[in-house]
Design a protein around this motif. Structure first.
Motif, PDB file in Angstrom:
ATOM      1  N   ALA A   1       4.334   5.579  30.211  1.00  0.00           N
ATOM      2  CA  ALA A   1       5.086   6.739  29.393  1.00  0.00           C
ATOM      3  C   ALA A   1       4.844   6.854  27.887  1.00  0.00           C
ATOM      4  CB  ALA A   1       6.787   6.683  29.705  1.00  0.00           C
ATOM      5  N   ASP A   2       4.886   8.299  27.439  1.00  0.00           N
ATOM      6  CA  ASP A   2       4.786   8.245  25.971  1.00  0.00           C
ATOM      7  C   ASP A   2       6.333   8.268  25.419  1.00  0.00           C
ATOM      8  OD1 ASP A   2       2.120   8.604  25.936  1.00  0.00           O
ATOM      9  OD2 ASP A   2       2.219  10.741  26.338  1.00  0.00           O
TER      10      ASP A   2
ATOM     11  N   GLN B   1       9.250   9.616  23.298  1.00  0.00           N
ATOM     12  CA  GLN B   1       9.497  11.066  22.966  1.00  0.00           C
ATOM     13  C   GLN B   1      10.163  10.649  21.462  1.00  0.00           C
ATOM     14  OE1 GLN B   1      11.259  13.910  25.499  1.00  0.00           O
ATOM     15  NE2 GLN B   1      13.164  13.781  24.035  1.00  0.00           N
TER      16      GLN B   1
ATOM     17  N   GLU C   1       8.484  10.779  27.719  1.00  0.00           N
ATOM     18  CA  GLU C   1       7.931  12.046  28.319  1.00  0.00           C
ATOM     19  C   GLU C   1       6.472  11.670  28.972  1.00  0.00           C
ATOM     20  OE1 GLU C   1       7.328  14.591  24.847  1.00  0.00           O
ATOM     21  OE2 GLU C   1       6.306  13.116  23.556  1.00  0.00           O
ATOM     22  N   THR C   2       5.923  12.749  29.465  1.00  0.00           N
ATOM     23  CA  THR C   2       4.780  12.452  30.172  1.00  0.00           C
ATOM     24  C   THR C   2       4.782  11.024  31.298  1.00  0.00           C
ATOM     25  OG1 THR C   2       3.450  11.415  28.426  1.00  0.00           O
ATOM     26  CG2 THR C   2       3.233  13.808  28.892  1.00  0.00           C
ATOM     27  N   TYR C   3       5.716  11.007  32.041  1.00  0.00           N
ATOM     28  CA  TYR C   3       6.201   9.960  32.759  1.00  0.00           C
ATOM     29  C   TYR C   3       5.223   9.640  33.990  1.00  0.00           C
ATOM     30  CZ  TYR C   3      10.095   7.071  34.085  1.00  0.00           C
ATOM     31  OH  TYR C   3      11.036   5.881  34.491  1.00  0.00           O
ATOM     32  N   THR C   4       4.806   8.356  34.084  1.00  0.00           N
ATOM     33  CA  THR C   4       4.272   7.934  35.256  1.00  0.00           C
ATOM     34  C   THR C   4       4.634   6.748  35.936  1.00  0.00           C
ATOM     35  OG1 THR C   4       2.112   9.115  34.511  1.00  0.00           O
ATOM     36  CG2 THR C   4       1.844   7.943  36.434  1.00  0.00           C
TER      37      THR C   4
ATOM     38  N   HIS D   1       1.900   8.341  17.132  1.00  0.00           N
ATOM     39  CA  HIS D   1       1.954   8.499  18.401  1.00  0.00           C
ATOM     40  C   HIS D   1       2.486   7.026  19.161  1.00  0.00           C
ATOM     41  CE1 HIS D   1       0.584   8.260  23.002  1.00  0.00           C
ATOM     42  NE2 HIS D   1       1.405   9.391  22.957  1.00  0.00           N
TER      43      HIS D   1
ATOM     44  N   SER E   1       3.240   4.713  23.024  1.00  0.00           N
ATOM     45  CA  SER E   1       3.088   4.903  24.470  1.00  0.00           C
ATOM     46  C   SER E   1       3.793   3.392  24.624  1.00  0.00           C
ATOM     47  CB  SER E   1       2.073   5.486  24.964  1.00  0.00           C
ATOM     48  OG  SER E   1       0.682   4.372  24.646  1.00  0.00           O
TER      49      SER E   1
ATOM     50  N   ARG F   1       3.440   0.881  28.668  1.00  0.00           N
ATOM     51  CA  ARG F   1       3.152   0.804  30.017  1.00  0.00           C
ATOM     52  C   ARG F   1       3.264  -0.572  30.589  1.00  0.00           C
ATOM     53  NH1 ARG F   1      -2.377  -1.233  30.394  1.00  0.00           N
ATOM     54  NH2 ARG F   1      -3.454  -1.775  28.455  1.00  0.00           N
TER      55      ARG F   1
END
Length: 362
Positions: A5-6, A8, A56-59, A90, A92, A94
């Motif tokens: 995920a990024d 936020q 955000e941009t959650y996987t 930025h 992120s 993981r």
């Protein structure tokens, strides 16, 4: 098992982990398709349940039921890693593994200026014969040639990015381990009220606690309650449905209090109350509103909880995050705080941190 995920809002995430770390060393982190939940349940003191929209941009991909992943995360390590990303362009996070050790890997991207301004050369206009010298010359009066336009400096090298990765060792928890953990449930509150600024409340609470400790010291200088929470200083917090909040310290040596008036008692939402409008009419807080007075002079209509002073001070540390706080008083039973964090996206869902604090008997 995969998760990426990024981040936020790194600033809010950093403050959140600092507040959680003050209550306990590790957090149970539940990742699912809908949200992320941080849970701290210390051996003694308040438990906290944080449902946060920090990614955000959650996987996420898991073989577990409902596509969930449960982790045990050391909060201090996570907080230190996030602090290093304060100026990142930025960030992120993981889930990964190295040497068979599960890790949360925080990747930080920082833009670094890598060049210096290069002087801009202005050429003189062609002379009367049409000759362009191609370099600055003096004008007809002997003054250096200047252009009328202000040009932006030209950089001889573009900015570059630096990428830093920090790995945080964690534990992956099986569904069986967390099966018995659930958010505590309490009866419907007798009073709900929006608290004043938490840092202001914390300052007064800490002052009361220090006074209580001083009054309980024995002649040899000890307090006599180390390791014994039953004898630790207790603060009495009470509120009514007329916008009044009172913090009181009562010991054998003193009886002092501070009172706030004009606070907001939020209206209940019929969609969240069983029975809708009829349920609100029968709600304990509705009945409590008919008692007492707006000045808080009457002893009627107050809901009371008793809190460990030091533990309460730690809870109020969440004030550094900001946002409004709704306190729900279950008279003589528990205090539940709902901390609504500021969301950069006004249209997006609010992040909520829930504190559950049991009341001590009188």
């Amino acid at each position: 098992m995969r998760f990426r995920a990024d981040i936020q809002n790194n600033n809010v995430f950093t403050k959140l982990t600092a507040s959680l770390a003050s209550l306990g060393p590790v957090a149970w982190v539940k990742l699912s398709n809908e949200d992320v939940r941080f849970t701290v349940i210390p051996d003694n003191g308040s438990s906290v349940w944080a449902k946060d929209q920090i990614f955000e941009t959650y996987t996420i991909q898991s073989a577990a039921e409902n596509n969930t992943i449960n982790l045990e995360v050391p909060l201090q390590n996570l907080h230190r890693a996030l602090k290093s990303a304060q100026n990142a362009s930025h960030a992120s996070i993981r889930l990964t593994k190295k040497n068979n050790i599960p890790l949360l890997s925080l990747t930080i991207t920082t833009a670094i200026f890598a060049g210096a301004p290069k002087p801009v050369a202005h050429s003189a206009p062609p002379d009367q014969h049409g000759y362009d010298p191609g370099y600055p010359t003096d004008d007809e009066f002997g003054n250096p040639f200047l252009t009328d336009e202000l040009d932006e400096p030209v950089y001889d090298r573009p900015n570059r990015e630096t990428i830093i990765t920090q790995d945080i060792p964690i534990k992956v928890l099986s569904p069986a381990v967390v099966a018995g953990l659930s958010e505590p449930r309490a009866r419907e509150p007798d009073v709900h009220i929006q608290l004043p600024p938490l840092l202001q409340l914390k300052s007064i609470s800490d002052r009361f606690t220090k006074l209580a400790v001083s009054s309980m010291k024995t002649p040899n200088g000890s307090t006599g309650f180390r390791g014994n929470t039953a004898r630790a200083p207790k603060l009495e917090l009470s509120a009514n449905m007329h916008g009044c909040l009172r913090l009181r310290l009562k010991t054998d040596a003193m009886d002092i209090s501070s009172k706030w008036t004009g606070l907001n008692n939020p209206e209940l939402d019929p969609q969240t109350i069983e029975g809708g409008e009829e349920g609100i009419a029968q709600h304990p807080s509705t009945r409590m509103r008919t008692r007492g007075d707006p000045e808080g002079i009457s002893d009627e209509g107050w809901a009371v909880v008793r809190l460990d002073g030091k533990d309460w001070g730690k809870v109020l540390g969440i004030g550094r995050v900001g946002g409004r706080v709704i306190a729900c008083f279950c008279d003589e039973h528990a205090l539940i705080l709902y901390v609504y964090l500021t969301n950069e996206d006004a249209a997006g869902p609010e992040s909520v941190i829930t504190y559950y604090i049991s009341s001590y008997s009188q």
